[in-house]
Design an enzyme around this catalytic site. Structure first.
Site, PDB file in Angstrom:
ATOM      1  N   SER A 123       1.583  -5.796  -4.477  1.00  0.00           N
ATOM      2  CA  SER A 123       2.329  -4.540  -4.429  1.00  0.00           C
ATOM      3  C   SER A 123       3.840  -4.740  -4.384  1.00  0.00           C
ATOM      4  CB  SER A 123       1.881  -3.699  -3.229  1.00  0.00           C
ATOM      5  OG  SER A 123       2.244  -4.310  -2.013  1.00  0.00           O
ATOM      6  N   LYS A 160       6.287  -3.220   2.775  1.00  0.00           N
ATOM      7  CA  LYS A 160       6.778  -2.202   1.853  1.00  0.00           C
ATOM      8  C   LYS A 160       8.269  -1.952   2.103  1.00  0.00           C
ATOM      9  CE  LYS A 160       2.800  -0.999  -0.129  1.00  0.00           C
ATOM     10  NZ  LYS A 160       2.062  -2.177   0.343  1.00  0.00           N
TER      11      LYS A 160
END
Length: 206
Positions: A123, A160
């Site tokens: 990701s 993230k």
């Protein structure tokens, strides 16, 4: 440098503490007693492994024949824990989460790294954080918008990019295949575990 297992790191720390407190290393029997080994021979096997990794020197013929290399007092302080699977509700640096220790200088990262986290998934690939990498993390509890964080959302740990808007937090991936994670702080739990401060490419380090 080769990583230490948690048990090896524990023995090395015991040796260091004993030298600092008494001026001499512990005997094999003392190591076995203090760490719960069944015999001094079990302690000897761990000492041989530490010697192979260059962490100690063994001098034959004496019960206290253990010596730290001249640089070892510095190197011991540079052991960064590699965090594995994190149990729900437990602190991320709890001892049971530590897979092993890597002898790496934390000051090579800025800010200084406090632990390593193995990256799972792709990701964050667009900024060079790849699956299997070891992510160096600086332990903090707060983050600024735009920083790459290690966050715990309802006990799931994720890496993230952080952005907060009022009572909402958005955790953005660096891969167009992933949608942002939206966290409503009024009804969800979010904990910042640290900031990403660097990457050790898996395979290049060992």
């Amino acid at each position: 440098m080769r990583p230490l297992t948690p048990r090896q790191a524990e023995i090395l720390e015991l040796i260091k503490r004993n030298i600092a407190d008494t001026g001499m290393p512990p005997t094999r029997a003392e190591i076995a007693t203090r760490l719960g080994f069944k015999s001094a021979n079990a302690a000897e096997e761990h000492l041989k492994a530490l010697a192979k990794k260059g962490c100690i020197e063994i001098m034959p013929g004496t019960s206290r024949g253990i010596r730290l290399p001249a640089e070892e007092e510095v190197v011991v302080e540079y052991g960064l824990p590699l965090i594995g699977q994190v149990a729900a509700g437990e602190p991320i640096l709890a001892q049971e989460h530590v897979e092993q220790y890597y002898q790496v200088d934390p000051s090579m990262f800025h800010p200084t790294a406090d632990f390593l986290l193995r990256v799972k998934g792709d990701s964050m690939k667009n900024i060079g954080i790849l699956e299997g990498d070891l992510l160096a993390v600086h332990k903090v509890q707060q983050a600024r918008n735009g920083q790459v964080v290690v966050a715990r959302v309802d006990d799931d740990v994720t890496v993230k990019r952080f952005e907060k808007k009022g009572n909402l937090v958005y955790l953005y991936a660096e891969n167009e295949d992933y949608s942002p994670i939206k966290v409503d702080l009024s009804c969800q739990s979010l904990t910042i575990e640290g900031l990403a401060v660097g990457v050790i490419r898996n395979g290049d380090w060992l």
